[in-house]
Enzyme design. Structure first.
Site, PDB file in Angstrom:
ATOM      1  N   PHE A 123     -22.760  19.344  -8.355  1.00 25.57           N
ATOM      2  CA  PHE A 123     -21.901  20.173  -7.510  1.00 25.57           C
ATOM      3  C   PHE A 123     -21.540  19.345  -6.290  1.00 25.57           C
ATOM      4  O   PHE A 123     -22.432  18.939  -5.534  1.00 25.57           O
ATOM      5  CB  PHE A 123     -22.694  21.424  -7.118  1.00 25.57           C
ATOM      6  N   GLU A 127     -19.373  15.899   2.154  1.00 21.36           N
ATOM      7  CA  GLU A 127     -18.649  14.640   2.327  1.00 21.36           C
ATOM      8  C   GLU A 127     -19.259  13.894   3.506  1.00 21.36           C
ATOM      9  O   GLU A 127     -20.007  14.486   4.306  1.00 21.36           O
ATOM     10  CB  GLU A 127     -17.170  14.932   2.615  1.00 21.36           C
ATOM     11  N   PRO A 128     -18.888  12.594   3.668  1.00 21.01           N
ATOM     12  CA  PRO A 128     -19.449  11.848   4.807  1.00 21.01           C
ATOM     13  C   PRO A 128     -19.240  12.575   6.131  1.00 21.01           C
ATOM     14  O   PRO A 128     -20.094  12.524   7.014  1.00 21.01           O
ATOM     15  CB  PRO A 128     -18.676  10.526   4.766  1.00 21.01           C
ATOM     16  N   TRP A 156     -24.312  12.773  -0.867  1.00 23.82           N
ATOM     17  CA  TRP A 156     -25.586  13.486  -1.105  1.00 23.82           C
ATOM     18  C   TRP A 156     -25.525  14.329  -2.373  1.00 23.82           C
ATOM     19  O   TRP A 156     -25.958  15.483  -2.369  1.00 23.82           O
ATOM     20  CB  TRP A 156     -25.949  14.409   0.074  1.00 23.82           C
ATOM     21  N   GLY A 242     -27.420  29.753  -5.073  1.00 25.59           N
ATOM     22  CA  GLY A 242     -28.168  28.498  -4.960  1.00 25.59           C
ATOM     23  C   GLY A 242     -29.266  28.595  -3.923  1.00 25.59           C
ATOM     24  O   GLY A 242     -30.344  28.021  -4.075  1.00 25.59           O
ATOM     25  N   ARG A 243     -28.989  29.355  -2.872  1.00 28.76           N
ATOM     26  CA  ARG A 243     -29.994  29.480  -1.796  1.00 28.76           C
ATOM     27  C   ARG A 243     -31.238  30.221  -2.281  1.00 28.76           C
ATOM     28  O   ARG A 243     -32.342  29.979  -1.769  1.00 28.76           O
ATOM     29  CB  ARG A 243     -29.335  30.127  -0.568  1.00 28.76           C
ATOM     30  N   GLN A 279     -64.698  28.171   9.894  1.00 31.00           N
ATOM     31  CA  GLN A 279     -63.629  29.107  10.273  1.00 31.00           C
ATOM     32  C   GLN A 279     -62.310  28.383  10.603  1.00 31.00           C
ATOM     33  O   GLN A 279     -61.221  28.910  10.342  1.00 31.00           O
ATOM     34  CB  GLN A 279     -64.078  29.940  11.472  1.00 31.00           C
ATOM     35  N   GLN A 336     -53.448  18.211   6.785  1.00 30.04           N
ATOM     36  CA  GLN A 336     -54.500  18.295   7.813  1.00 30.04           C
ATOM     37  C   GLN A 336     -55.836  18.703   7.187  1.00 30.04           C
ATOM     38  O   GLN A 336     -56.881  18.145   7.519  1.00 30.04           O
ATOM     39  CB  GLN A 336     -54.066  19.301   8.894  1.00 30.04           C
ATOM     40  N   GLU A 363     -28.168  22.744   0.668  1.00 27.54           N
ATOM     41  CA  GLU A 363     -27.599  24.069   0.357  1.00 27.54           C
ATOM     42  C   GLU A 363     -27.508  24.960   1.607  1.00 27.54           C
ATOM     43  O   GLU A 363     -27.729  26.175   1.551  1.00 27.54           O
ATOM     44  CB  GLU A 363     -28.345  24.723  -0.805  1.00 27.54           C
TER      45      GLU A 363
HETATM   46  N1  CAA Z   1     -20.526  34.000   0.922  1.00 32.04           N
HETATM   47  C1  CAA Z   1     -19.241  34.272   0.628  1.00 32.04           C
HETATM   48  N2  CAA Z   1     -18.217  33.890   1.397  1.00 32.04           N
HETATM   49  C2  CAA Z   1     -18.500  33.197   2.506  1.00 32.04           C
HETATM   50  C3  CAA Z   1     -19.806  32.879   2.881  1.00 32.04           C
HETATM   51  C4  CAA Z   1     -20.857  33.315   2.046  1.00 32.04           C
HETATM   52  N3  CAA Z   1     -22.130  33.034   2.312  1.00 32.04           N
HETATM   53  N4  CAA Z   1     -19.764  32.184   4.033  1.00 32.04           N
HETATM   54  C5  CAA Z   1     -18.483  32.075   4.392  1.00 32.04           C
HETATM   55  N5  CAA Z   1     -17.720  32.679   3.461  1.00 32.04           N
HETATM   56  C6  CAA Z   1     -16.272  32.817   3.459  1.00 32.04           C
HETATM   57  C7  CAA Z   1     -15.766  33.620   4.625  1.00 32.04           C
HETATM   58  O1  CAA Z   1     -15.774  35.005   4.350  1.00 32.04           O
HETATM   59  C8  CAA Z   1     -14.355  33.074   4.795  1.00 32.04           C
HETATM   60  O2  CAA Z   1     -13.498  33.644   3.818  1.00 32.04           O
HETATM   61  P1  CAA Z   1     -12.180  34.477   4.241  1.00 32.04           P
HETATM   62  O3  CAA Z   1     -11.381  33.591   5.130  1.00 32.04           O
HETATM   63  O4  CAA Z   1     -11.535  34.788   2.938  1.00 32.04           O
HETATM   64  O5  CAA Z   1     -12.709  35.680   4.951  1.00 32.04           O
HETATM   65  C9  CAA Z   1     -14.505  31.631   4.414  1.00 32.04           C
HETATM   66  O6  CAA Z   1     -15.700  31.530   3.637  1.00 32.04           O
HETATM   67  C10 CAA Z   1     -14.616  30.688   5.588  1.00 32.04           C
HETATM   68  O7  CAA Z   1     -15.660  31.158   6.395  1.00 32.04           O
HETATM   69  P2  CAA Z   1     -15.618  31.055   7.958  1.00 32.04           P
HETATM   70  O8  CAA Z   1     -14.270  31.439   8.470  1.00 32.04           O
HETATM   71  O9  CAA Z   1     -16.779  31.816   8.452  1.00 32.04           O
HETATM   72  O10 CAA Z   1     -15.766  29.471   8.145  1.00 32.04           O
HETATM   73  P3  CAA Z   1     -16.698  28.663   9.102  1.00 32.04           P
HETATM   74  O11 CAA Z   1     -16.220  27.266   9.019  1.00 32.04           O
HETATM   75  O12 CAA Z   1     -16.799  29.312  10.456  1.00 32.04           O
HETATM   76  O13 CAA Z   1     -18.157  28.790   8.436  1.00 32.04           O
HETATM   77  C11 CAA Z   1     -19.826  28.153   6.829  1.00 32.04           C
HETATM   78  C12 CAA Z   1     -18.367  28.479   7.092  1.00 32.04           C
HETATM   79  C13 CAA Z   1     -20.580  29.443   6.585  1.00 32.04           C
HETATM   80  C14 CAA Z   1     -20.481  27.401   7.974  1.00 32.04           C
HETATM   81  C15 CAA Z   1     -19.788  27.268   5.573  1.00 32.04           C
HETATM   82  O14 CAA Z   1     -19.033  26.110   5.819  1.00 32.04           O
HETATM   83  C16 CAA Z   1     -21.158  26.872   5.052  1.00 32.04           C
HETATM   84  O15 CAA Z   1     -21.821  27.654   4.377  1.00 32.04           O
HETATM   85  N6  CAA Z   1     -21.568  25.622   5.337  1.00 32.04           N
HETATM   86  C17 CAA Z   1     -22.748  25.047   4.715  1.00 32.04           C
HETATM   87  C18 CAA Z   1     -22.354  24.286   3.492  1.00 32.04           C
HETATM   88  C19 CAA Z   1     -23.486  24.094   2.539  1.00 32.04           C
HETATM   89  O16 CAA Z   1     -24.288  24.978   2.276  1.00 32.04           O
HETATM   90  N7  CAA Z   1     -23.512  22.913   1.932  1.00 32.04           N
HETATM   91  C20 CAA Z   1     -24.472  22.616   0.929  1.00 32.04           C
HETATM   92  C21 CAA Z   1     -23.987  21.497   0.081  1.00 32.04           C
HETATM   93  S1  CAA Z   1     -24.344  21.723  -1.609  1.00 32.04           S
HETATM   94  C22 CAA Z   1     -25.913  21.137  -1.863  1.00 32.04           C
HETATM   95  O17 CAA Z   1     -26.659  20.876  -0.962  1.00 32.04           O
HETATM   96  C23 CAA Z   1     -26.285  21.082  -3.286  1.00 32.04           C
HETATM   97  C24 CAA Z   1     -27.320  20.094  -3.643  1.00 32.04           C
HETATM   98  O18 CAA Z   1     -27.001  19.021  -4.135  1.00 32.04           O
HETATM   99  C25 CAA Z   1     -28.750  20.457  -3.555  1.00 32.04           C
END
Ligand code: CAA
Length: 379
Positions: A123, A127-128, A156, A242-243, A279, A336, A363
């Site tokens: 998935f 990005e950088p 990543w 995923g969370r 303890q 520890q 995630e």
């Molecule tokens: N579920 C559903 N929709 C969501 C959501 C959620 N948890 N969080 C945000 N959205 C939607 C919002 O409703 C919005 O949609 P609409 O415009 O249609 O209403 C849209 O996404 C954009 O949201 P925001 O306007 O709130 O945007 P933002 O930039 O202020 O915040 C964020 C977005 C929540 C910070 C988001 O960018 C985020 O979750 N960031 C973290 C990214 C992440 O988890 N990356 C993990 C990488 S994958 C990985 O790690 C996999 C691996 O290999 C192990």
């Protein structure tokens, strides 16, 4: 909320525990030290049905519920979090997303081999310069009529070199911001698609984490998931599930640390008695056990809500936020309790401590989970 497990859920947990003890434990220290991807172990996990647990059997999956998945994740993570991250990404981000939003043709072509464990998936969102700030995608998927031209770099990426299928998020229409992002399926070996070297990491060292580079990669339009512009919403929705996977990984790391600490504390003697009779050690163990139980309840609550088709965004974020902190705290305490032995590799707890840290980062970092929770409770 009823937390009594069904016979089937208990059988899944037992099968995962047995597999982890018999097949993962023997080589785990060596794989960690040499950053060796658990290829044979992941293949076995596919054969046992752990790679597509929740997918409908029509598409080669196990047809199980999220609670069973959480129980299996916990057992596998107790022993080898490098294996369980591949399992979590394949189940939660790749298979679940394809089953829920993919076309029938995408399910036949990609979901079936992914769910049966024949191949694994990745998935690609980060990005950088776009990690937490995921809407700032710089990778582009330019609409060329019957295909997209994909250009950019992803960072990543779990299963980066071992995956056969990649779900890649990319910007098609920058004016529409996050509503101009698409999720497209890319196959390994496509012209213009290259994979960077394996990252040398603090923890989950067996997991293969890579950058992906796309230079004028032609992606057929039929490989887009959902409607035009659905990609960011797709990514957010699969990350909610995923969370739960990463929360159960954190829970497993924490409960693995507790199990090892209980055993060691009963065996190790100091000042004329087992350290478990002191303890100072008892209080550490009781704190770990209490926090782990609280984390388990949060993880199960999120899983049950998802299984019942109820909203679970807040619950999944709370489960990940809390369980990852418990994984960190419990694994530090486990080192520890083990004293000097905890600092060497043979006793496993130093690896658990190193592996725990990533659960607060990938995630969605803990800070992002706080944002998600705050937005939900302030709605
Ligand atoms: N579920 C559903 N929709 C969501 C959501 C959620 N948890 N969080 C945000 N959205 C939607 C919002 O409703 C919005 O949609 P609409 O415009 O249609 O209403 C849209 O996404 C954009 O949201 P925001 O306007 O709130 O945007 P933002 O930039 O202020 O915040 C964020 C977005 C929540 C910070 C988001 O960018 C985020 O979750 N960031 C973290 C990214 C992440 O988890 N990356 C993990 C990488 S994958 C990985 O790690 C996999 C691996 O290999 C192990």
């Amino acid at each position: 909320m009823d937390f009594e497990y069904t016979e089937e859920q208990l059988a899944v947990r037992e099968a995962a525990r047995e597999f982890a003890q018999n097949e993962l434990l023997p080589g785990v220290i060596d794989r960690d030290e040499h950053q060796r991807f658990p290829k044979d172990q992941i293949r076995m996990m596919g054969e046992l049905g752990f790679m597509g647990m929740m997918v409908n059997p029509v598409y080669g999956g196990g047809g199980m519920d999220t609670v069973s998945y959480v129980l299996a994740m916990e057992e596998i993570s107790k022993v080898d979090a490098s294996c369980s991250v591949s399992m979590s990404v394949n189940n939660s981000l790749v298979c679940w997303g394809l089953e829920k939003y993919g076309t029938e043709a995408q399910k036949q072509k990609y979901l079936k081999p992914l769910a049966s464990g024949e191949i694994i998936g990745a998935f690609a969102l980060s990005e950088p310069e776009a990690g937490s700030d995921a809407t700032s995608q710089r990778t582009t998927a330019v609409d060329m009529g019957d295909y997209y031209l994909l250009n950019g770099t992803k960072n990543w990426i779990t299963n980066g070199s071992t995956a056969s299928v990649y779900i890649v998020m990319a910007q098609t229409d920058a004016d529409k911001k996050h509503k101009g992002i698409n999720a497209v399926i890319v196959e390994k070996g496509q012209e213009g698609f290259s994979i960077g070297p394996k990252e040398n990491k603090l923890g989950i060292r067996g997991s293969d984490t890579h950058s992906l580079m796309f230079t004028d990669v032609k992606v057929p339009k039929e490989n887009r998931i959902g409607a035009d512009g659905f990609g960011f919403s797709f990514a957010m929705q699969v990350l909610n599930g995923g969370r739960i996977g990463i929360a159960s990984q954190a829970l497993g790391i924490a409960s693995g640390a507790l199990e090892l600490s209980l055993k060691y504390a009963k065996e190790r003697k100091a000042f004329g008695k087992a350290i478990a009779d002191h303890q100072a050690i008892q209080f550490k163990l009781s704190k770990m056990a209490t926090e782990i139980e609280a984390a388990r309840l949060l993880v199960l609550q999120a899983a049950m809500k998802k299984d019942r088709g109820e909203p679970f965004v807040k619950e999944a974020a709370m489960a990940k936020l809390f369980a990852s902190q418990v994984a960190m705290d419990s694994s530090v305490e486990a080192v520890q309790i083990h004293g000097g032995y905890g600092y060497v590799k043979e006793y496993h707890v130093e690896r658990l401590m190193r592996d725990a840290k990533i659960t607060q980062i990938y995630e969605g970092t803990s800070e992002i989970q706080n944002i998600v929770i705050a937005r939900e409770i302030l709605k």
